[in-house]
Design a protein around this motif. Structure first.
Motif, PDB file in Angstrom:
ATOM      1  N   ALA A   1      60.670  19.835  38.539  1.00  0.00           N
ATOM      2  CA  ALA A   1      59.936  20.011  39.791  1.00  0.00           C
ATOM      3  C   ALA A   1      60.794  20.728  40.809  1.00  0.00           C
ATOM      4  O   ALA A   1      62.025  20.671  40.760  1.00  0.00           O
ATOM      5  CB  ALA A   1      59.503  18.654  40.338  1.00  0.00           C
ATOM      6  N   THR A   2      60.128  21.390  41.727  1.00  0.00           N
ATOM      7  CA  THR A   2      60.819  22.027  42.849  1.00  0.00           C
ATOM      8  C   THR A   2      60.201  21.513  44.133  1.00  0.00           C
ATOM      9  O   THR A   2      59.049  21.078  44.164  1.00  0.00           O
ATOM     10  CB  THR A   2      60.717  23.555  42.791  1.00  0.00           C
ATOM     11  N   LEU A   3      60.980  21.579  45.210  1.00  0.00           N
ATOM     12  CA  LEU A   3      60.522  21.080  46.498  1.00  0.00           C
ATOM     13  C   LEU A   3      60.806  22.116  47.573  1.00  0.00           C
ATOM     14  O   LEU A   3      61.938  22.578  47.715  1.00  0.00           O
ATOM     15  CB  LEU A   3      61.229  19.759  46.836  1.00  0.00           C
ATOM     16  N   ASP A   4      59.790  22.483  48.315  1.00  0.00           N
ATOM     17  CA  ASP A   4      59.912  23.393  49.449  1.00  0.00           C
ATOM     18  C   ASP A   4      59.937  22.537  50.714  1.00  0.00           C
ATOM     19  O   ASP A   4      58.905  21.998  51.127  1.00  0.00           O
ATOM     20  CB  ASP A   4      58.732  24.364  49.469  1.00  0.00           C
ATOM     21  N   LEU A   5      61.116  22.389  51.304  1.00  0.00           N
ATOM     22  CA  LEU A   5      61.278  21.527  52.478  1.00  0.00           C
ATOM     23  C   LEU A   5      60.470  22.027  53.668  1.00  0.00           C
ATOM     24  O   LEU A   5      59.961  21.226  54.451  1.00  0.00           O
ATOM     25  CB  LEU A   5      62.751  21.433  52.863  1.00  0.00           C
TER      26      LEU A   5
ATOM     27  N   ARG B   1      66.051  26.487  40.046  1.00  0.00           N
ATOM     28  CA  ARG B   1      66.571  25.123  39.950  1.00  0.00           C
ATOM     29  C   ARG B   1      67.008  24.756  38.535  1.00  0.00           C
ATOM     30  O   ARG B   1      67.972  24.015  38.348  1.00  0.00           O
ATOM     31  CB  ARG B   1      65.529  24.106  40.419  1.00  0.00           C
ATOM     32  N   TYR B   2      66.307  25.238  37.542  1.00  0.00           N
ATOM     33  CA  TYR B   2      66.579  24.870  36.158  1.00  0.00           C
ATOM     34  C   TYR B   2      67.016  26.087  35.348  1.00  0.00           C
ATOM     35  O   TYR B   2      68.192  26.392  35.271  1.00  0.00           O
ATOM     36  CB  TYR B   2      65.341  24.215  35.521  1.00  0.00           C
ATOM     37  N   LYS B   3      66.082  26.755  34.741  1.00  0.00           N
ATOM     38  CA  LYS B   3      66.302  27.975  33.970  1.00  0.00           C
ATOM     39  C   LYS B   3      64.943  28.662  33.854  1.00  0.00           C
ATOM     40  O   LYS B   3      63.907  28.034  34.102  1.00  0.00           O
ATOM     41  CB  LYS B   3      66.887  27.666  32.589  1.00  0.00           C
ATOM     42  N   PRO B   4      64.920  29.928  33.463  1.00  0.00           N
ATOM     43  CA  PRO B   4      63.619  30.584  33.339  1.00  0.00           C
ATOM     44  C   PRO B   4      62.723  29.823  32.348  1.00  0.00           C
ATOM     45  O   PRO B   4      63.169  29.461  31.258  1.00  0.00           O
ATOM     46  CB  PRO B   4      63.959  31.981  32.818  1.00  0.00           C
ATOM     47  N   PRO B   5      61.474  29.565  32.742  1.00  0.00           N
ATOM     48  CA  PRO B   5      60.584  28.844  31.822  1.00  0.00           C
ATOM     49  C   PRO B   5      60.136  29.734  30.681  1.00  0.00           C
ATOM     50  O   PRO B   5      60.110  30.953  30.810  1.00  0.00           O
ATOM     51  CB  PRO B   5      59.397  28.463  32.719  1.00  0.00           C
ATOM     52  N   ARG B   6      59.803  29.107  29.565  1.00  0.00           N
ATOM     53  CA  ARG B   6      59.302  29.880  28.432  1.00  0.00           C
ATOM     54  C   ARG B   6      57.947  30.475  28.805  1.00  0.00           C
ATOM     55  O   ARG B   6      57.227  29.918  29.638  1.00  0.00           O
ATOM     56  CB  ARG B   6      59.192  29.013  27.195  1.00  0.00           C
ATOM     57  N   PRO B   7      57.583  31.584  28.198  1.00  0.00           N
ATOM     58  CA  PRO B   7      56.271  32.173  28.493  1.00  0.00           C
ATOM     59  C   PRO B   7      55.139  31.204  28.126  1.00  0.00           C
ATOM     60  O   PRO B   7      55.214  30.507  27.111  1.00  0.00           O
ATOM     61  CB  PRO B   7      56.224  33.415  27.599  1.00  0.00           C
TER      62      PRO B   7
END
Length: 141
Positions: free
Chosen positions: A51-55, A117-123
């Motif tokens: 997950a990502t969070l935009d403050l 935040r992590y790594k590029p997601p798979r397609p």
């Protein structure tokens, strides 16, 4: 049964910048999270997610397949969810209402945030974004 207090709480967005620098740093570190959604009858559905969070906007994002159970539970009208991450004694839970976004620009933005935040997601051509408007913060991060 309609709960007016819960409905009001789900409409209020929390100012995440007020949570402090430790909170902001914790949500930028690489941690897996859990997403909890409600089944219509029975126990909650809890799954590991990135997950990502935009403050600034108070929006948390989870990328997933549009056919996933979590996306189907949230559905077209949205649903209350809890997003949690833990690191030893530090923990944080974000509560709010999730909606499913399918727009290509929303998906691309969420993929960029995830990659940072992590790594590029798979397609994944059936990818959607679970967008959570944070209304409550719990924890000690």
């Amino acid at each position: 049964m309609y709960d007016a207090a819960l409905a009001e709480q789900l409409r209020r967005v929390v100012n995440l910048a007020e949570q402090g620098e430790g909170f902001a740093a914790f949500w930028q570190e690489r941690h897996l999270c859990t997403l909890s959604t409600a089944r219509s009858a029975g126990p909650p559905h809890v799954v590991p997610v990135g997950a990502t969070l935009d403050l600034e906007t108070g929006i948390a994002r989870v990328i997933t397949s549009g056919t996933s159970y979590k996306a189907r539970l949230i559905g077209e009208t949205g649903a209350p969810v809890a997003l949690c991450q833990v690191d030893g004694r530090r923990w944080s839970t974000l509560e709010g209402r999730a909606v499913v976004r399918t727009e290509p620009e929303q998906v691309a933005d969420a993929e960029r945030r995830y990659a940072a935040r992590y790594k590029p997601p798979r397609p994944n051509p059936s990818r959607v974004v679970l967008e959570i408007e944070v209304t409550r913060v719990l924890g000690n991060a």
